[in-house]
Design a protein around this motif. Sequence first.
Motif, PDB file in Angstrom:
ATOM      1  N   ARG A  57       7.336   2.629  11.960  1.00 56.74           N
ATOM      2  CA  ARG A  57       6.412   3.765  11.952  1.00 56.74           C
ATOM      3  C   ARG A  57       5.226   3.510  11.021  1.00 56.74           C
ATOM      4  O   ARG A  57       4.073   3.734  11.398  1.00 56.74           O
ATOM      5  CB  ARG A  57       7.149   5.041  11.523  1.00 56.74           C
ATOM      6  CG  ARG A  57       6.278   6.277  11.510  1.00 56.74           C
ATOM      7  CD  ARG A  57       7.052   7.507  11.035  1.00 56.74           C
ATOM      8  NE  ARG A  57       7.498   7.403   9.662  1.00 56.74           N
ATOM      9  CZ  ARG A  57       6.730   7.699   8.605  1.00 56.74           C
ATOM     10  NH1 ARG A  57       5.492   8.096   8.774  1.00 56.74           N
ATOM     11  NH2 ARG A  57       7.213   7.601   7.389  1.00 56.74           N
ATOM     12  N   ILE A  58       5.498   3.014   9.838  1.00 57.21           N
ATOM     13  CA  ILE A  58       4.414   2.756   8.883  1.00 57.21           C
ATOM     14  C   ILE A  58       3.558   1.587   9.351  1.00 57.21           C
ATOM     15  O   ILE A  58       2.337   1.605   9.201  1.00 57.21           O
ATOM     16  CB  ILE A  58       4.977   2.532   7.467  1.00 57.21           C
ATOM     17  CG1 ILE A  58       5.603   3.836   6.963  1.00 57.21           C
ATOM     18  CG2 ILE A  58       3.899   2.049   6.520  1.00 57.21           C
ATOM     19  CD1 ILE A  58       6.212   3.756   5.610  1.00 57.21           C
ATOM     20  N   ARG A  59       4.176   0.594   9.947  1.00 53.60           N
ATOM     21  CA  ARG A  59       3.397  -0.518  10.495  1.00 53.60           C
ATOM     22  C   ARG A  59       2.466  -0.031  11.605  1.00 53.60           C
ATOM     23  O   ARG A  59       1.328  -0.476  11.711  1.00 53.60           O
ATOM     24  CB  ARG A  59       4.324  -1.601  11.030  1.00 53.60           C
ATOM     25  CG  ARG A  59       4.969  -2.427   9.948  1.00 53.60           C
ATOM     26  CD  ARG A  59       5.856  -3.481  10.531  1.00 53.60           C
ATOM     27  NE  ARG A  59       6.262  -4.437   9.512  1.00 53.60           N
ATOM     28  CZ  ARG A  59       6.978  -5.503   9.756  1.00 53.60           C
ATOM     29  NH1 ARG A  59       7.384  -5.771  10.987  1.00 53.60           N
ATOM     30  NH2 ARG A  59       7.309  -6.314   8.779  1.00 53.60           N
ATOM     31  N   ALA A  60       2.949   0.877  12.429  1.00 54.28           N
ATOM     32  CA  ALA A  60       2.116   1.423  13.509  1.00 54.28           C
ATOM     33  C   ALA A  60       0.968   2.247  12.946  1.00 54.28           C
ATOM     34  O   ALA A  60      -0.149   2.202  13.463  1.00 54.28           O
ATOM     35  CB  ALA A  60       2.966   2.266  14.446  1.00 54.28           C
ATOM     36  N   ILE A  61       1.230   2.982  11.886  1.00 55.28           N
ATOM     37  CA  ILE A  61       0.179   3.787  11.256  1.00 55.28           C
ATOM     38  C   ILE A  61      -0.939   2.879  10.727  1.00 55.28           C
ATOM     39  O   ILE A  61      -2.111   3.243  10.773  1.00 55.28           O
ATOM     40  CB  ILE A  61       0.764   4.656  10.124  1.00 55.28           C
ATOM     41  CG1 ILE A  61       1.638   5.764  10.709  1.00 55.28           C
ATOM     42  CG2 ILE A  61      -0.330   5.259   9.260  1.00 55.28           C
ATOM     43  CD1 ILE A  61       2.426   6.532   9.670  1.00 55.28           C
ATOM     44  N   SER A  62      -0.574   1.702  10.259  1.00 54.82           N
ATOM     45  CA  SER A  62      -1.568   0.816   9.643  1.00 54.82           C
ATOM     46  C   SER A  62      -2.643   0.356  10.612  1.00 54.82           C
ATOM     47  O   SER A  62      -3.734  -0.016  10.186  1.00 54.82           O
ATOM     48  CB  SER A  62      -0.885  -0.401   9.021  1.00 54.82           C
ATOM     49  OG  SER A  62      -0.426  -1.293  10.008  1.00 54.82           O
ATOM     50  N   ILE A  63      -2.372   0.381  11.912  1.00 49.96           N
ATOM     51  CA  ILE A  63      -3.366  -0.123  12.860  1.00 49.96           C
ATOM     52  C   ILE A  63      -4.337   0.954  13.331  1.00 49.96           C
ATOM     53  O   ILE A  63      -5.204   0.683  14.155  1.00 49.96           O
ATOM     54  CB  ILE A  63      -2.701  -0.816  14.071  1.00 49.96           C
ATOM     55  CG1 ILE A  63      -1.834   0.152  14.853  1.00 49.96           C
ATOM     56  CG2 ILE A  63      -1.928  -2.032  13.632  1.00 49.96           C
ATOM     57  CD1 ILE A  63      -1.303  -0.424  16.147  1.00 49.96           C
ATOM     58  N   ILE A  64      -4.209   2.176  12.798  1.00 50.27           N
ATOM     59  CA  ILE A  64      -5.171   3.228  13.124  1.00 50.27           C
ATOM     60  C   ILE A  64      -6.509   2.852  12.488  1.00 50.27           C
ATOM     61  O   ILE A  64      -6.597   2.677  11.273  1.00 50.27           O
ATOM     62  CB  ILE A  64      -4.697   4.603  12.615  1.00 50.27           C
ATOM     63  CG1 ILE A  64      -3.397   5.002  13.304  1.00 50.27           C
ATOM     64  CG2 ILE A  64      -5.773   5.659  12.824  1.00 50.27           C
ATOM     65  CD1 ILE A  64      -2.756   6.248  12.734  1.00 50.27           C
ATOM     66  N   PRO A  65      -7.551   2.725  13.289  1.00 55.49           N
ATOM     67  CA  PRO A  65      -8.852   2.313  12.737  1.00 55.49           C
ATOM     68  C   PRO A  65      -9.440   3.354  11.795  1.00 55.49           C
ATOM     69  O   PRO A  65      -9.302   4.559  12.004  1.00 55.49           O
ATOM     70  CB  PRO A  65      -9.740   2.157  13.973  1.00 55.49           C
ATOM     71  CG  PRO A  65      -8.829   2.113  15.131  1.00 55.49           C
ATOM     72  CD  PRO A  65      -7.587   2.849  14.744  1.00 55.49           C
ATOM     73  N   GLY A  66     -10.089   2.873  10.757  1.00 58.17           N
ATOM     74  CA  GLY A  66     -10.838   3.750   9.864  1.00 58.17           C
ATOM     75  C   GLY A  66     -10.067   4.260   8.677  1.00 58.17           C
ATOM     76  O   GLY A  66     -10.490   4.089   7.547  1.00 58.17           O
ATOM     77  N   PHE A  67      -8.935   4.882   8.894  1.00 60.19           N
ATOM     78  CA  PHE A  67      -8.211   5.482   7.782  1.00 60.19           C
ATOM     79  C   PHE A  67      -6.708   5.217   7.836  1.00 60.19           C
ATOM     80  O   PHE A  67      -5.933   5.891   7.154  1.00 60.19           O
ATOM     81  CB  PHE A  67      -8.492   6.985   7.713  1.00 60.19           C
ATOM     82  CG  PHE A  67      -8.179   7.721   8.995  1.00 60.19           C
ATOM     83  CD1 PHE A  67      -6.941   8.272   9.205  1.00 60.19           C
ATOM     84  CD2 PHE A  67      -9.138   7.857   9.982  1.00 60.19           C
ATOM     85  CE1 PHE A  67      -6.651   8.941  10.376  1.00 60.19           C
ATOM     86  CE2 PHE A  67      -8.866   8.528  11.157  1.00 60.19           C
ATOM     87  CZ  PHE A  67      -7.612   9.071  11.360  1.00 60.19           C
ATOM     88  N   GLY A  68      -6.290   4.235   8.587  1.00 56.51           N
ATOM     89  CA  GLY A  68      -4.874   3.894   8.691  1.00 56.51           C
ATOM     90  C   GLY A  68      -4.270   3.477   7.364  1.00 56.51           C
ATOM     91  O   GLY A  68      -3.137   3.848   7.040  1.00 56.51           O
ATOM     92  N   ALA A  69      -5.008   2.710   6.578  1.00 54.32           N
ATOM     93  CA  ALA A  69      -4.491   2.260   5.284  1.00 54.32           C
ATOM     94  C   ALA A  69      -4.275   3.433   4.332  1.00 54.32           C
ATOM     95  O   ALA A  69      -3.305   3.447   3.569  1.00 54.32           O
ATOM     96  CB  ALA A  69      -5.439   1.242   4.663  1.00 54.32           C
ATOM     97  N   LEU A  70      -5.152   4.424   4.392  1.00 54.86           N
ATOM     98  CA  LEU A  70      -4.962   5.605   3.549  1.00 54.86           C
ATOM     99  C   LEU A  70      -3.722   6.379   3.971  1.00 54.86           C
ATOM    100  O   LEU A  70      -2.974   6.884   3.122  1.00 54.86           O
ATOM    101  CB  LEU A  70      -6.198   6.503   3.610  1.00 54.86           C
ATOM    102  CG  LEU A  70      -7.471   5.932   2.993  1.00 54.86           C
ATOM    103  CD1 LEU A  70      -8.646   6.867   3.234  1.00 54.86           C
ATOM    104  CD2 LEU A  70      -7.283   5.684   1.515  1.00 54.86           C
TER     105      LEU A  70
END
Length: 82
Positions: A57-70
């Motif tokens: 789930r967290i790995r998938a969130i990371s690929i959201i462009p723009g603010f995934g890392a936040l």
Amino acid sequence: MRALQTAAAVEALSLIVLLLNLATVHVPALASALGPIHGCAYLIAIVLTWTLTKTTRIRAISIIPGFGALLVLCSLRSNPQV
């Protein structure tokens, strides 16, 4: 974790500046300089997330462009066992 925080900050700030530039004066040189910086920060944040956690789930969130890392940082802070 510190490197992920730095990458997330660079990604978010560069995106904000790019969007402000686009909405106001649109200086092509600024976009040319910040575009690759934003892209590199985005990719670095994804790689760091994938090395720090095994959660899908967290790995998938990371690929959201723009603010995934936040979003990853928020997820990791709310659930430190991940």
